[in-house]
Write a protein that holds these residues in place. Sequence first.
Motif, short mmCIF file in Angstrom:
data_model
loop_
_atom_site.label_atom_id
_atom_site.label_comp_id
_atom_site.label_asym_id
_atom_site.label_seq_id
_atom_site.Cartn_x
_atom_site.Cartn_y
_atom_site.Cartn_z
N ALA A 557 41.24 -0.62 -28.80
CA ALA A 557 42.48 0.61 -28.56
C ALA A 557 43.87 0.25 -30.42
N LEU A 558 43.51 -1.42 -29.74
CA LEU A 558 44.71 -1.57 -31.60
C LEU A 558 43.70 -0.57 -32.58
N ALA A 559 42.21 -1.01 -32.77
CA ALA A 559 41.69 -0.87 -33.57
C ALA A 559 41.68 1.42 -33.82
N ALA A 560 41.54 1.77 -32.96
CA ALA A 560 41.51 3.15 -33.08
C ALA A 560 42.94 3.35 -33.80
N VAL A 561 44.63 3.14 -32.86
CA VAL A 561 45.42 3.46 -33.08
C VAL A 561 45.44 3.19 -34.60
N SER A 562 45.49 2.41 -35.07
CA SER A 562 45.89 1.91 -36.84
C SER A 562 45.13 2.19 -37.42
N THR A 563 45.10 4.23 -37.89
CA THR A 563 44.80 5.27 -38.90
C THR A 563 45.58 5.10 -40.41
N GLN A 564 47.69 4.70 -39.36
CA GLN A 564 48.51 4.65 -40.70
C GLN A 564 48.94 3.59 -40.76
N PRO A 565 49.48 3.25 -41.69
CA PRO A 565 50.15 2.22 -42.62
C PRO A 565 51.36 1.20 -41.65
N SER A 566 51.76 2.19 -41.29
CA SER A 566 52.83 2.28 -39.90
C SER A 566 52.55 1.26 -39.34
N VAL A 567 51.53 1.87 -38.65
CA VAL A 567 50.97 1.06 -37.28
C VAL A 567 50.01 0.02 -37.66
N LEU A 568 49.20 0.09 -38.98
CA LEU A 568 48.16 -1.12 -38.85
C LEU A 568 49.51 -2.21 -39.33
N GLN A 569 50.63 -1.73 -40.15
CA GLN A 569 51.73 -3.34 -40.20
C GLN A 569 52.15 -4.34 -38.74
N GLU A 570 51.73 -3.33 -37.26
CA GLU A 570 51.97 -4.28 -36.41
C GLU A 570 50.95 -4.31 -35.76
N SER A 571 49.45 -3.48 -35.91
CA SER A 571 48.41 -3.85 -35.05
C SER A 571 47.72 -5.39 -35.61
N THR A 572 48.25 -5.92 -36.84
CA THR A 572 47.17 -6.44 -36.75
C THR A 572 47.17 -7.92 -37.30
N PRO A 573 48.95 -8.15 -37.15
CA PRO A 573 49.36 -9.31 -36.93
C PRO A 573 48.95 -9.84 -35.58
N VAL A 574 48.89 -8.57 -34.30
CA VAL A 574 48.10 -9.10 -33.14
C VAL A 574 46.77 -9.23 -33.69
N LEU A 575 46.23 -8.82 -33.59
CA LEU A 575 44.89 -8.95 -33.53
C LEU A 575 44.98 -10.12 -34.44
N LEU A 576 45.12 -10.85 -36.01
CA LEU A 576 45.65 -12.23 -36.12
C LEU A 576 45.54 -13.40 -35.80
N GLU A 577 46.59 -12.64 -34.62
CA GLU A 577 47.19 -13.66 -33.02
C GLU A 577 46.38 -13.93 -32.31
N VAL A 578 45.43 -13.67 -32.40
CA VAL A 578 43.97 -13.74 -31.03
C VAL A 578 43.32 -14.58 -31.94
N LEU A 579 43.23 -14.30 -33.04
CA LEU A 579 42.20 -15.86 -34.02
C LEU A 579 42.93 -17.27 -34.00
N SER A 580 44.42 -16.41 -34.20
CA SER A 580 44.97 -18.20 -33.94
C SER A 580 45.38 -18.84 -32.82
N SER A 581 45.02 -17.74 -31.64
CA SER A 581 45.86 -18.73 -30.68
C SER A 581 43.86 -18.80 -30.09
N ALA A 582 43.09 -18.43 -30.30
CA ALA A 582 41.60 -18.80 -29.67
C ALA A 582 41.19 -20.66 -30.91
N HIS A 583 42.09 -20.67 -32.51
CA HIS A 583 41.51 -21.83 -32.72
C HIS A 583 42.36 -22.26 -32.03
N THR A 584 44.37 -22.38 -31.84
CA THR A 584 44.66 -23.09 -30.89
C THR A 584 43.93 -23.51 -29.84
N GLY A 585 43.34 -23.04 -28.86
CA GLY A 585 42.95 -23.16 -27.61
C GLY A 585 44.08 -22.24 -25.93
#
Length: 1033
Positions: A557-585
């Motif tokens: 869903a995060l990918a599907a809704v991110s077609t506008q730059p305004s949504v992109l600015q809010e959704s991509t930090p969430v996805l990047l936080e997933v990677l960061s959380s996975a890295h830190t456990g």
Amino acid sequence: MMAADSSELLLLALVEEYVSGLQDSKATDTATGVKDGKFTVLQLVEALGVSLTSSQPHTRARGVQLLSEVLKESFGLLTEREVEVLIAFYENRLKDHYVVTPPVLQGLRALTKCSVLPPGSAVSMLRSLFQDVHVQSLMLTERSCVYNMLINLMSSREDELKGLGPDFVFGFVQSMDGERDPRNLLLSFQIARSIVLRGYDLGKFSEELFEVTSCYFPIDFSPPPNDPHGITREELIQMLRDVLTGTPSFAEFLLPLIIEKLDSDVLSAKLDSLQTLTAAVSQYEHKDLAEFLEGLWASIRREVFQTSSEKIESAGLAALTAITSCLSRSVLHSDSDDSLSTFLQLVLKDCKHHLCEPDLKLVWPSAKLLQAACSASNRASHVITAAVLPSVVEQYNNRAQCSHRRTLLEVVQRFLQSVKTSQSAENVEESVFVAFRASLCSMVFSALAETNASLQVTATCVLTSLAQQTGVLQQCEVELAVDHLTNLLLTEDDQEVSVAVVKCAGSLAALHPAAFITKLLPRLKTEMFAEPTVPDNDSALFEQRSHHAVRQRCLSALAAVSTQPSVLQESTPVLLEVLSSAHTGRAGFSVEEVVLACRSLQRIAEQVEDGEEAGRCFHDIIIPRLLSLALQAALQGEASSGPRSPLLEEEVLSSMVPVITTSCSRLQPTLAGQTASRVVSLFLDGDVSFLPDNSFPSQVKLLQQQDSWSCSQLVCLLMGCVCSLPRSVEVPQIDQLLSQLEEMSCSCSHLLASTSAAKCYAGLVNKTPQGDCLDSLIQRTMKRVCEQLDSPSSSGRTQAFTLLLWVAKALLLRYHPLSSSLTNKLFSLLDSPELGPLAADGFSLLMSDSADILNRRCHADVRIMYRQRFFSENSAKLVQGFNTATQEKKPNYLKALSLIVNKLPKQVQVTELPPLLSLLLEALSYPDEGVQLSTLSCLQPVLMDPPPALIRQLEALISRLTGLTSSTNMNVRMASLRCIHAVCRFPEHEVLPFRARVLRALARPLDDKKRLVRREAVQARGDWFLLGSAGGS
């Protein structure tokens, strides 16, 4: 004087030999003499004097024939005075004996092509033609001659012909009346089309012109097999349709004819009638239709309600839309009836009540008819929706069965789509559904709250269509819709529902991004970062799996809704936080979930709108953050004794590469250049200043840490960046970068690192400008690669081979002259005991499209038809190598050949394979299942139209194919059965001797444990069983 006499004697001799000697070739000689200036056309007429005045009609005809033959070749040389004399002569000869008429018509046709026709001559010719010649009593060729005369004159002397008024139309009607030959009908329809479309005066002959053409409607012509003239039924239908629909003057005749033909039992006649009606009413005004509306509606309704043909139904609906559109163009006056309203009342009267019937049997035909009328215009959509929607909503509220409710929702969905069509055509600002906002939203939201999956899926489609209607959804409805979609995402496990919800969310987010930013994203983030339960029993294990499924849906869903730059600015930090959380456990993210997060980032990069804001987000935030996380994981990886970061996994790194590749390939040139500079400085100089969370050592030279696998494998991220940039972007420090990439690719023992370095090197070489620098670079690399490959004791032979393969591909794609030296080296490696099988497999990579680099999406230099070129230049080398190779090396050549041929376009395979058939048959005996499968896929298209060389090897072909039906690989068994099936279509006398043998071999696959194999076996055995019988293959 003597020259003139000799020319005159020559001319007289040619005339005598043609007329009396019946030597047709003399006409060509005479025409050549005229074109060469030896004599003129008028001199020819004088020389023909005796023949033209002969008492024998056949002699006169022969004389006229010679003159006409000469005019066909030399009409462009005539003066206006000569044309005038010749026209007068030919007009006079039209009154002569009937055997003279054919050559006269040929001569007149030649004269109609003259650019110097005297004024009035066109009218004069046609008056003589219409008065003195009964066209339909002529032979086919002469009738064609008349029609071509008319076409020529209408093209060059249209104003003169229009001056004839209705007399021209009447003359043409008499000329074509009774024509039966399809070739001449095409010509006569062309003339009739020009008459009705170019404004010729039909006068009182409108009905006559209609009758003489409409008698052929509907066309039922079927061309004979191998027709040399190439006339098709479709051509005749279209040409006649252009005539019948070309003028409103025909409306009073055409519409009753269409109503009559729609009563036919012949489907093609019905289809032609409906398509002709659709074409006609686009030219008509409402007054042309008024008298026939009831009859037309009755016919269309009957066809849509009763037909079993989708084509007829579609044509009927298109005709209804066209009629409604025509009536919508009428201007309303206080003293006139509203023809549109009257017609729509007819439609509503016959259709509306079917939407309310308990069993809903005729709901779809009725709904389709109403929707077809609705889509015609904004006026029509207002009338239809006002009459229909209240009853549909009432039906929905009164029904308890989910199937009935779904049907009614689908009806609403179709109405929304049809109204969207009419509004987009007329640029309407406010939707007709605004008045029904509350009831429609209530329907949709109640359906979304149901537990029936199919009802929920339909509701998401209706919600998407409602959102696309201007002004229907207000802010409160949008927020409520987001709440419903969010709840479904987090609670609904049904795959079909979740896919539909994600798709709907993507559509709505593009229109209402703010609601998704404030309501959807925070809930998804909260749900994703909730700690999963540690499974200690079956219930906890189920809960953990359910939580994983929820995370999957949230990431999609995060990918599907991110077609506008305004949504992109809010959704991509969430996805990047997933990677960061996975890295830190934290939050217990699995490797699979991290990969899904990367794929969501890639999808966002692919679909987000191009622009400065989106480019900045990737350049400033996403790419640096990915590099920073990957570097943190790499530096901690080998030093840490605890659990390894998921970001060190090859699967995760490989999923990061497409994110960087896609985003860099779409960056604006300025940002692309800055990104290249940053990333190259990071890998060459250890410059980490642009990375967030900057707690790295100051000198981390990643390309020189080949002893650290965790650091060296990060070169795949470098590859994703620098190899996807536009060719106009200059990569800094390119020489040093290429040197270190070459070193890593040849000496690094870690497979991902060495392969990525080789691919990165190849990607840069592909985009390097042509010149001496590139040539010397390639030669240097080639020298090092050959040294390692030729040294059996070298530990880096496999790495060197990988570099050779990717550089060869990079050069092959751009047609570089040195590519042949690299591919020749590959061919030579087929004889190597250690690298031979690897080299054979390498040809698949050479001929395949590359997913990550060296493709057009990454701006690589890819020339057209490079595969065909490579095959044509190297197929002979493969055959020669196979012939000279030792027995144990031959399989390598067979595999290489099979892999190369399999990647060629099918049409190229059919033409190129016959010389290689013996080798391909040999390849079927090779035990490698990949070779068998690729060879079978090569053979199948050739078997459809077998060359003689293949028929001569039928024994070997059938032996190998029947043997492969027992393969352990299911795909090989299926492919071999398809080929056996194709063989039964060979000439019957060739394959009939093998019938019993093949049937015995096909008995075993009939009991195969795989259903797909059994199906192929049944189809093949059925046709082989019928072989030789009446009606069989």
